[in-house]
Design an enzyme around this catalytic site. Structure first.
Site, PDB file in Angstrom:
ATOM      1  N   LYS A  20       0.716  -1.158   0.020  1.00 18.37           N
ATOM      2  CA  LYS A  20      -0.105   0.083  -0.026  1.00 18.37           C
ATOM      3  C   LYS A  20       0.836   1.309  -0.001  1.00 18.37           C
ATOM      4  O   LYS A  20       2.069   1.226   0.669  1.00 18.37           O
ATOM      5  CB  LYS A  20      -1.209   0.170   1.131  1.00 18.37           C
ATOM      6  CG  LYS A  20      -0.488  -0.038   2.476  1.00 18.37           C
ATOM      7  CD  LYS A  20       0.112   1.433   3.183  1.00 18.37           C
ATOM      8  CE  LYS A  20       0.957   1.205   4.567  1.00 18.37           C
ATOM      9  NZ  LYS A  20       1.506   2.410   4.984  1.00 18.37           N
ATOM     10  N   ASP A  29      -2.498  -2.228   9.437  1.00 18.74           N
ATOM     11  CA  ASP A  29      -2.815  -2.330   8.167  1.00 18.74           C
ATOM     12  C   ASP A  29      -3.197  -3.509   7.392  1.00 18.74           C
ATOM     13  O   ASP A  29      -3.378  -3.481   6.214  1.00 18.74           O
ATOM     14  CB  ASP A  29      -1.322  -1.872   7.569  1.00 18.74           C
ATOM     15  CG  ASP A  29      -0.732  -0.481   7.813  1.00 18.74           C
ATOM     16  OD1 ASP A  29      -1.539   0.535   7.969  1.00 18.74           O
ATOM     17  OD2 ASP A  29       0.394  -0.197   7.714  1.00 18.74           O
TER      18      ASP A  29
END
Ligand code: C5P
Length: 303
Positions: free
Chosen positions: A11, A139
């Site tokens: 990401k 995350d």
């Protein structure tokens, strides 16, 4: 079924706004995540005893392979929570930079959850896997969800955003990673919370709208990362890389807690050209090309 291969994406945070620490030491975030098409693969193979083992190829060969590794923790979490009698041999093919601010460890946990869910026939939904993932790291839920999302809480409370155009990125990764807790500690020592009432901490609303409108100029203008200044204190070289990268594309930003720098380019071929120039300018860095938004963690092969 003996073996399941699953993949999970890296990401980048297009915006990362950080508030004063609470929630048991964590910092409240207002962030926009984008998944990139740099994937770690996890192959989960059933074993006859109850052991959970791990081997790693590609990047990260020095990473721990015991329960300090998020992939092992992810398998143990499922095994314990659902009383799974058998174990698993995990094999990671690692492409996401280690300790780079791109959720590499979280991606491995996400791919492991998805792979073991299938291997052990647990039939857990994506929402259930994301909830379990949040126990492992902030995350992990996004690495399961993928695509483009607004994140709050410590990054685990997610709302998917509508995907407009594809984004072309150039990613500059450093050989030496950076510790996320260290960057957050430095953030605390730089901030003067007394003068910044919580209500004034800016949000990412305008960026979310620009993304949903596919307005790349506005996206570039609104990209922001509150962890850049603290990361510069720990690693002054990041400022130099970011300054040089800013000369290219629409906008350059540090990803997450760093030290990776991401450049958003106008389109695919411009990004290719920028990648070539930056790899000549920074021979000591690894320059990658990536596109987003990419898919979240998913099963590739079952055999
Ligand atoms: O959740 P994760 O394991 O990725 O977080 C690693 C460390 O980063 C935490 O232990 C904490 O020190 C810091 N962190 C934080 N606030 C967040 C996310 C992470 O302080 N929202």
């Amino acid at each position: 079924m003996r073996s399941v291969l699953a993949s999970a994406p890296a990401k980048v945070n297009l915006a990362l706004r950080v508030g004063p620490p609470r929630l048991a030491g964590f910092h409240p975030l207002d962030t926009v995540f984008e998944a990139l098409d740099i994937f770690d693969d996890v192959e989960a193979t059933s074993v006859s005893d109850s052991s959970v083992t791990l081997s790693i190829s590609g990047l990260g060969e020095d990473l721990p392979v015991d329960s300090r590794n998020l992939a092992v923790s992810a398998a143990l979490l499922l095994q314990e929570r659902f009383a799974v009698p058998t174990g698993v041999a995990l094999r990671i093919t690692k492409r996401i930079p280690v300790a780079g601010g791109m959720a590499g460890g979280s991606a491995d946990a996400a791919a492991t959850l998805v792979a073991c869910n299938k291997l052990w026939n647990l039939d857990l939904s994506t929402d259930q896997l994301m909830e379990l993932g949040a126990e492992l790291g902030s995350d992990v839920p996004f690495c399961i969800l993928g695509s483009l999302a607004h994140g709050t809480g410590r990054g685990e409370v997610l709302r998917p955003l509508k995907v407009g155009v594809m984004h072309s990125w150039v990613i500059l990764t450093q050989r030496q990673g950076l510790s996320t807790p260290e960057v957050f500690r430095e953030f605390d020592s730089l901030m003067d919370y007394v003068r910044i009432p919580e209500t004034l901490v800016p949000d990412t609303q305008d960026l979310q709208e620009a993304l949903e409108d596919s307005d790349l100029e506005a996206v570039g203008r609104l990209m922001v990362n509150d962890l850049e200044q603290p990361a510069f204190v720990v690693r002054p070289d990041i400022r130099e890389v970011l300054r040089a990268a800013q000369e290219y594309g629409i906008r350059a930003i540090m990803s997450g807690s760093g030290p990776t720098v991401a450049v958003l380019a106008d389109d695919f071929s411009t990004a290719d050209a920028i990648a070539g120039k930056l790899s000549r300018q920074f021979p000591e860095l690894t320059v990658l090309r990536a596109n987003g938004p990419a898919a979240g963690a998913h099963v590739q092969v079952v055999r």
